[in-house]
Design an enzyme around this catalytic site. Structure first.
Site, PDB file in Angstrom:
ATOM      1  N   TYR A  37      -8.952 -10.327   1.522  1.00  0.00           N
ATOM      2  CA  TYR A  37     -10.197  -9.663   1.958  1.00  0.00           C
ATOM      3  C   TYR A  37     -11.006  -9.096   0.796  1.00  0.00           C
ATOM      4  CZ  TYR A  37      -7.519  -5.272   1.704  1.00  0.00           C
ATOM      5  OH  TYR A  37      -6.752  -4.231   1.282  1.00  0.00           O
ATOM      6  N   GLU A  38     -10.367  -8.982  -0.382  1.00  0.00           N
ATOM      7  CA  GLU A  38     -11.119  -8.499  -1.542  1.00  0.00           C
ATOM      8  C   GLU A  38     -12.066  -9.575  -2.082  1.00  0.00           C
ATOM      9  OE1 GLU A  38      -8.666  -5.919  -4.330  1.00  0.00           O
ATOM     10  OE2 GLU A  38      -7.098  -6.744  -3.063  1.00  0.00           O
TER      11      GLU A  38
ATOM     12  N   SER B 224       0.813  -1.218   0.000  1.00  0.00           N
ATOM     13  CA  SER B 224       0.000   0.000   0.000  1.00  0.00           C
ATOM     14  C   SER B 224       0.843   1.263   0.000  1.00  0.00           C
ATOM     15  CB  SER B 224      -0.888   0.056   1.258  1.00  0.00           C
ATOM     16  OG  SER B 224      -1.788  -1.008   1.269  1.00  0.00           O
TER      17      SER B 224
ATOM     18  N   MET C 284      -2.568  -7.355   6.540  1.00  0.00           N
ATOM     19  CA  MET C 284      -3.573  -8.164   5.837  1.00  0.00           C
ATOM     20  C   MET C 284      -3.022  -8.784   4.540  1.00  0.00           C
ATOM     21  SD  MET C 284      -6.785  -5.545   6.332  1.00  0.00           S
ATOM     22  CE  MET C 284      -7.057  -4.714   7.908  1.00  0.00           C
ATOM     23  N   SER C 285      -1.724  -9.029   4.495  1.00  0.00           N
ATOM     24  CA  SER C 285      -1.150  -9.571   3.256  1.00  0.00           C
ATOM     25  C   SER C 285       0.079 -10.417   3.571  1.00  0.00           C
ATOM     26  CB  SER C 285      -0.766  -8.414   2.322  1.00  0.00           C
ATOM     27  OG  SER C 285       0.299  -7.667   2.879  1.00  0.00           O
TER      28      SER C 285
ATOM     29  N   ASN D 293       0.961   2.762  11.217  1.00  0.00           N
ATOM     30  CA  ASN D 293       0.131   3.197  12.355  1.00  0.00           C
ATOM     31  C   ASN D 293       0.507   2.313  13.532  1.00  0.00           C
ATOM     32  OD1 ASN D 293      -1.398   1.151  10.560  1.00  0.00           O
ATOM     33  ND2 ASN D 293      -2.344   0.893  12.565  1.00  0.00           N
TER      34      ASN D 293
ATOM     35  N   ALA E 233       2.320  -2.634   4.314  1.00  0.00           N
ATOM     36  CA  ALA E 233       1.986  -1.658   5.348  1.00  0.00           C
ATOM     37  C   ALA E 233       1.458  -2.462   6.533  1.00  0.00           C
ATOM     38  CB  ALA E 233       0.909  -0.716   4.833  1.00  0.00           C
TER      39      ALA E 233
ATOM     40  N   HIS F 290      -7.489   3.774   6.797  1.00  0.00           N
ATOM     41  CA  HIS F 290      -6.744   3.515   5.560  1.00  0.00           C
ATOM     42  C   HIS F 290      -5.988   4.762   5.086  1.00  0.00           C
ATOM     43  CE1 HIS F 290      -5.598   1.245   2.082  1.00  0.00           C
ATOM     44  NE2 HIS F 290      -6.201   2.057   1.243  1.00  0.00           N
TER      45      HIS F 290
ATOM     46  N   HIS G  70      -5.653  -8.862  -2.412  1.00  0.00           N
ATOM     47  CA  HIS G  70      -5.733  -9.320  -1.025  1.00  0.00           C
ATOM     48  C   HIS G  70      -6.850 -10.340  -0.854  1.00  0.00           C
ATOM     49  CE1 HIS G  70      -4.098  -5.224  -0.957  1.00  0.00           C
ATOM     50  NE2 HIS G  70      -3.408  -5.596   0.095  1.00  0.00           N
TER      51      HIS G  70
ATOM     52  N   HIS H 223      -3.109   1.001  -4.521  1.00  0.00           N
ATOM     53  CA  HIS H 223      -2.474  -0.108  -5.215  1.00  0.00           C
ATOM     54  C   HIS H 223      -2.657   0.073  -6.712  1.00  0.00           C
ATOM     55  CE1 HIS H 223      -1.523  -3.051  -1.987  1.00  0.00           C
ATOM     56  NE2 HIS H 223      -2.388  -2.326  -1.319  1.00  0.00           N
TER      57      HIS H 223
END
Ligand code: HPA
Length: 281
Positions: free
Chosen positions: A86-87, A31, A215-216, A239, A114, A250, A84, A62
């Site tokens: 989650y997509e 990201s 998440m990746s 973060n 990230a 995000h 990802h 992305h």
């Protein structure tokens, strides 16, 4: 469905039809970090739409291009943007490009992401060398190697000890020291997302030994190791993910990615320049 040798070969052929470059290092940029590929020399850029089996990411920050060329003196294939879990894609779909990079000749995968830092003493903008991972969705059954195994792609039961190649980590630390950059080290925990963690979940991830959460990455690393590739992983801490902190969002993730571009670029270029030609995986 598991990856098929034929699908990998078809994607490889679509790329080889556009460039004669034989990349040795594959890179996945997370990201906000796609612009790192702007420094590639003699680039050939191919939209994911033109490579069978590659998926365009629907997430802001992305891009969806594969850039092939030279970086730090190495022939590279750089994914500007990734898809990802989650997509809504399967673990097999999101890891397919790793197979293709290996088929193109890449012996090494460099993966960036990230991530939320799980330590109150860390700062946004810190870079963490990933020393190991906890692949929570994989442990729970969402695993890219689930299904029939094609021995031409890798063994049925691949080892994941030293999934992140120690020698590449050492090189990253050496380069960081030369550049005056503080490089943290730690364990990356992958959650499925897309929701950020609850306070109780963050406390759980700390108890499990996690240092950063995202998440990746973990599925791509498993497939890279299945393929016999060496792996270097770097997390940009975008973060702080603390139970007592403010919620992640995000926008701050993307912002931190942009701010960290110069040190991340310098580190990656330094690592590429410092890589000796290892044995082909
Ligand atoms: N949690 C999960 N994924 C993330 C985070 C986070 O705090 N930051 C960037 N990706």
């Amino acid at each position: 469905m598991e990856h098929s040798f034929e699908q990998v070969a078809a994607a490889r052929a679509a790329i080889a039809a556009r460039t004669s470059l034989a990349p040795r290092v594959g890179m996945i940029l997370g990201s906000g970090m796609s612009d790192l590929a702007d420094n590639i020399e003699e680039p050939t850029t191919i939209s994911y739409h033109d490579i069978p089996g590659f998926l365009a990411s629907s997430v802001e920050g992305h891009r969806s291009e594969l850039a092939l060329g030279w970086l730090g003196g190495q022939p590279v294939a750089v994914m500007r943007g990734r898809s990802h879990f989650y997509e809504g894609y399967t673990m097999q779909q999101i890891t397919f490009p790793v197979r293709v990079m290996h088929a193109l000749g890449c012996h090494t995968l460099i993966v960036t992401n990230a991530a939320g830092g799980l330590h109150a003493t860390w700062q946004v903008g810190d870079i963490m060398h990933i020393t190991d991972q906890i692949f929570l969705p994989g442990l729970a059954g969402n695993h890219p190697l689930r299904g029939r195994n094609d021995e031409r792609l890798g063994v049925r039961f691949p080892a994941m000890l030293d999934a992140y190649t120690p020698a590449l980590g050492s090189l990253a630390h050496t380069v960081a020291t030369q550049q005056g950059l503080t490089l943290r080290r730690g364990v990356y925990v992958m959650i499925s997302g897309p929701s950020f963690e609850s306070g109780a979940e963050l406390r759980m991830l700390r108890l499990l030994g996690g240092d950063a959460v995202g998440m990746s990455t973990a599925p791509e690393v498993v497939v890279a190791r299945h393929s016999g590739m060496n792996v270097l992983g770097l997390s940009l801490i975008t973060n702080l993910a603390l139970p007592e902190g403010s919620p992640a969002n995000h926008a701050e993730v993307l912002e931190a990615g942009i701010a960290a571009r110069p040190p991340m670029t310098a580190l990656l270029q330094g690592v590429l320049s410092g890589m000796h030609e290892p044995d082909p995986a």
